[in-house]
Design an enzyme around this catalytic site. Sequence first.
Site, short mmCIF file in Angstrom:
data_model
loop_
_atom_site.label_atom_id
_atom_site.label_comp_id
_atom_site.label_asym_id
_atom_site.label_seq_id
_atom_site.Cartn_x
_atom_site.Cartn_y
_atom_site.Cartn_z
N GLU A 80 0.87 -1.20 0.00
CA GLU A 80 0.00 0.00 0.00
C GLU A 80 0.90 1.24 0.00
O GLU A 80 1.79 1.36 0.84
CB GLU A 80 -0.90 -0.03 1.24
CG GLU A 80 -1.54 1.29 1.63
CD GLU A 80 -2.51 1.85 0.57
OE1 GLU A 80 -3.41 1.12 0.16
OE2 GLU A 80 -2.33 3.02 0.18
N GLY B 78 3.36 0.10 -5.18
CA GLY B 78 2.99 -1.19 -5.75
C GLY B 78 3.46 -1.34 -7.19
O GLY B 78 3.73 -2.47 -7.63
N ASP C 198 -6.29 -3.60 -5.72
CA ASP C 198 -7.40 -2.97 -4.98
C ASP C 198 -7.06 -1.49 -4.83
O ASP C 198 -6.79 -1.02 -3.72
CB ASP C 198 -7.56 -3.67 -3.63
CG ASP C 198 -8.68 -3.05 -2.80
OD1 ASP C 198 -9.47 -2.27 -3.36
OD2 ASP C 198 -8.74 -3.36 -1.60
N PRO D 102 -2.74 8.88 -6.98
CA PRO D 102 -1.76 7.81 -6.77
C PRO D 102 -2.09 6.50 -7.48
O PRO D 102 -1.21 5.68 -7.70
CB PRO D 102 -1.75 7.62 -5.24
CG PRO D 102 -2.93 8.32 -4.71
CD PRO D 102 -3.33 9.36 -5.71
N1 SPD Z 1 -14.54 4.74 -6.65
C1 SPD Z 1 -13.99 3.94 -5.63
C2 SPD Z 1 -13.10 2.84 -6.09
C3 SPD Z 1 -12.43 2.25 -4.92
C4 SPD Z 1 -11.87 0.93 -5.09
N2 SPD Z 1 -11.10 0.49 -3.97
C5 SPD Z 1 -11.73 0.52 -2.71
C6 SPD Z 1 -10.87 0.05 -1.61
C7 SPD Z 1 -11.53 -0.96 -0.76
N3 SPD Z 1 -10.60 -1.84 -0.17
#
Ligand code: SPD
Length: 296
Positions: free
Chosen positions: A111, A144, A162, A169
């Site tokens: 992250e 990442g 994710d 970013p």
């Molecule tokens: N528009 C929002 C997109 C978000 C995708 N990732 C969300 C993180 C949840 N772990």
Amino acid sequence: MSDNNGSSPGWIDEHLNGVRYGLEATVIAEQSSPYQRVTIIDSLAYGKGLLLDGCWMTAERQERHYHEAIVHPALCGAASIERVLIVGGGDGGTARECLRHPGVQQLDLVEIDGLVVELCQQHLPSIGGSAWSDPRLRLTVGDGIAWVAAAAEASYDVVIVDGSDPAGPAEGLFNRSFFEHCRRILRPGGIFVTQSESPEAFRQVHIDIVRLLRQVFGHADPMYGWVPMYPSGWWSWTFAAVDAPRYHRPDPVRAATVSAGCEIWSPRWQRGGFEAVPASIERQLASPEFNIAEQG
Ligand code: SPD
């Protein structure tokens, strides 16, 4: 987004293309990192939640719509699931769902924004749950994209992206070079998945992601579902593989291990999600003219 940090709830909205998506809530923490503004709210409808740069990311009482959907088709479909990589996912929800699979031996979570991890661990501990203390989790606060570029060939069984929307970013998580590295680091029989935006609120972005993944991996299919707090509420995750679209065939033993504890995902729900391609998107993805026009 409204500046609502008083003691009584007010409306907090994500604004997108002339539409706003809001929750009645109170801001309980807000800080800026080198990457973005990180906001934690407490909402009437969905409990505590997270926004990044004013965009909804997750909330306690609806995060399962997103986290179960991004994880289980990949973790139930890959040939092996010993080594898993998550890029992004600093709230911990994707890691929590991965670690429900006993076959996962090592989970790397990379992250970029340490402030997201810190504030989620402090204010949204139920989202990461026991993942944060699971010895299989290796958390790295770092880039990442650089991680994937430096990773050895064929070093992961599953790669999960994710990220947030393709701006700020997360922008570099949606291009050909990144996807090619993800393909390179997948083991044979591996599965890649990324959140692929809304077919309504981000239609062209969504189509571009699917098309590009088909070019890079050979097999790629969007699965549709709902995340009520996101723009339009209608969302997608796109799964990709090199050898075969094995994400369509959940292993029955792995599926049985996790499905009883799921709120949304099941093999049946997953089948529906892959089948629910809107007709116009199916035509657009199949059109040779569309694919020629989009190249280059
Ligand atoms: N528009 C929002 C997109 C978000 C995708 N990732 C969300 C993180 C949840 N772990």
